[in-house]
Design an enzyme around this catalytic site. Structure first.
Site: not given
Ligand code: GLN
Length: 486
Positions: A76, A151, A175
């Site tokens: 990532k 994400s 994420s």
């Molecule tokens: N979807 C969640 C957010 O938008 C989690 C994001 C993440 O775990 N980085 O905050």
């Protein structure tokens, strides 16, 4: 040999260790897949040439004692990689090349792996669909019009499409687990503090945690072993001896108690997900585990608490992007203040701006007690719920997400419905616990669905064992036809 890119990480490692395949052949096979892909947009930076050199060097003098020898890995683009651009999916870091390596990637390289590329993600890891990335949407290999989740969407997409043998993501509110669930892959969020945060672009520091994304549970065990370490450079790192998760992996889960929290049966949840959950219970019983009904009464407050705590920490963490120290600087503005303002309004995308606004608001004097402090109290109550349940059960079973992969654009303009995606994953981050999502079935569209196991803090071994036992019985098969190469 049959297509090596379809094999699990563990299988590839074994072939390399038995000298039945060279790192160069493995690396070339993945590079070929990467080059053939025309649609997924999972990579921001490809490191093919560099990876091939590393593979050849490895083959000349292979050190086969390592955990993941000669394995190319795309990661990532939130992990800082020395000498390789690290964007966090943002325009703000479009030209940022770190001169240091994150602890996690360093650990992987120390175990014999090397970098294959940097994978697309939501901007600063804020999102659930990979639609907030400055570098464009990522497509889910499962179907051309669907999101891969977020994400860590690029990670999930690249892994499911056989563009990397394994990958790593970060999980602040889901994420790793949500994109794993959307793409039919395995995603593990470790206990907060088990994997170092040093060198990972920060989103919400009290929640952020890195973890493996893999094709099998066994691969996750192996990757976690390689990633986890005590790190003096991360003040929240846990000082604990290294575990051999993969060697100790067993599908014998007889006598374990698994909790089913009634609060996770949310209104409007598709029948298929209910059935998936029921099937999970059935398999656990067949494996000799005992099913116990439990209650986590504060679950309904987790999402609102998360969407206060996470933006609050984000607004503070992202204050560093001012156009001065590093990263993007706007050329508009007549004085320093205007330069700051223009840098931040031109450099950040809409979702990041929304989080900074919310975060700054909930931290501002007069609102701090009503929002931020209250959310912290709720966070403690959520943790207490888990602590109480874990006196009676070894792990908890829930669905990973309230739906399968949704369509590109479907939720983009409706932040609330986007945030609702995290309903089953967020409580785990607030409580700092480990959790794993495994592919467990499909819906009517043939899209994958995931089951989530939540464990006690630092009880990753048991969590992996349970996931392994269920994975063996489910025998999930993906069968994608590589439409993205056409
Ligand atoms: N979807 C969640 C957010 O938008 C989690 C994001 C993440 O775990 N980085 O905050």
């Amino acid at each position: 040999m049959s297509d090596i890119t379809k094999k699990s990480l563990t299988e590839i490692v074994n072939l390399i260790k038995k000298k039945e395949v060279k790192s160069e052949e493995v690396t070339l096979s993945f590079i070929k897949n990467i080059d053939k892909d025309k649609k997924l947009n999972s990579f921001i930076t490809k490191c093919s040439d560099q990876a091939l050199i590393r593979a050849k060097t490895f083959d000349k003098k292979p050190n086969l004692e390592k955990l993941i020898p000669g394995i190319p890995i795309a990661v990532k683009d939130l992990f800082c990689t020395q000498g390789v651009k690290t964007t966090a999916g943002s325009k703000m870091l479009e030209n940022f090349t770190p001169n240091y390596e994150s602890t996690i990637t360093e650990n992987l390289w120390n175990e014999g792996a090397f970098l294959l590329g940097k994978l697309n993600c939501d901007e600063y890891a804020m999102g659930s669909s990979n639609e907030t990335s400055y570098y464009g949407n990522v497509i889910n290999p499962v179907a051309e019009n669907t999101v891969p989740g977020g994400s860590s969407g690029g990670s999930a997409s690249a892994l499911a499409a056989d563009l990397t043998p394994t990958t790593i993501g970060t999980d602040t509110g889901g994420s790793i687990r949500q994109p794993a669930s959307f793409t039919g892959t395995v995603g593990l969020k470790p206990t907060y503090g088990l994997c170092s945060r040093w060198g990972i672009v920060a989103f919400a520091s009290s929640l952020d945690q890195a973890g493996p994304m893999t094709k099998t549970v066994q691969d996750s065990a192996l990757m976690l072993e390689a990633m986890a370490s005590f790190d003096v450079k991360d003040s929240t790192s846990i000082n604990k001896k290294k575990e051999n998760y993969s060697k100790k992996l067993t599908d014998n889960i007889k006598g374990l108690k698994i909790g089913i929290p009634k609060e996770y049966r949310v209104e409007g949840m598709p029948r298929e997900i209910d059935q998936l959950w029921e099937n999970g219970k059935k398999i656990l019983k067949e494996s000799g585990a005992e099913i116990v009904d439990i209650s986590l009464p504060n679950t309904k407050y987790a999402l609102p608490a998360y969407y206060i705590v996470a933006p609050a920490e984000a607004s503070s963490n992202l204050a560093r992007y001012d156009g001065v120290k590093y990263g993007f600087r706007s050329s508009n503005g007549n004085n320093l203040i205007e330069m700051y303002e223009n840098t931040r309004s031109e450099g950040f995308g809409d979702e990041v701006k929304r989080r900074i606004l919310i975060g700054t608001y909930v931290l501002s004097s007069g609102y701090y007690d009503a929002y931020y402090i209250k959310a912290q109290k709720v966070r403690q109550l959520i943790k207490n719920d888990f602590d109480k349940s874990f006196k009676n059960v070894d792990a908890i079973l829930t669905p990973s997400t309230p739906s399968s992969a949704f369509k590109i654009g479907e939720k983009k303009n409706d932040p609330i419905s986007m945030y609702l995606n995290d309903i089953f994953t967020v409580p785990v981050n607030l409580a700092g616990l480990p959790a794993i999502s495994i592919p467990a079935g499909k819906d009517n569209n043939n899209y994958p669905l995931g089951l989530q196991f939540i464990g006690k803090a630092l009880d990753e071994q048991k969590l992996l064992n349970i996931a392994y036992a269920v994975e063996n019985k489910i025998n999930f098969k993906q069968n994608l036809n590589k439409w993205w190469e056409r």
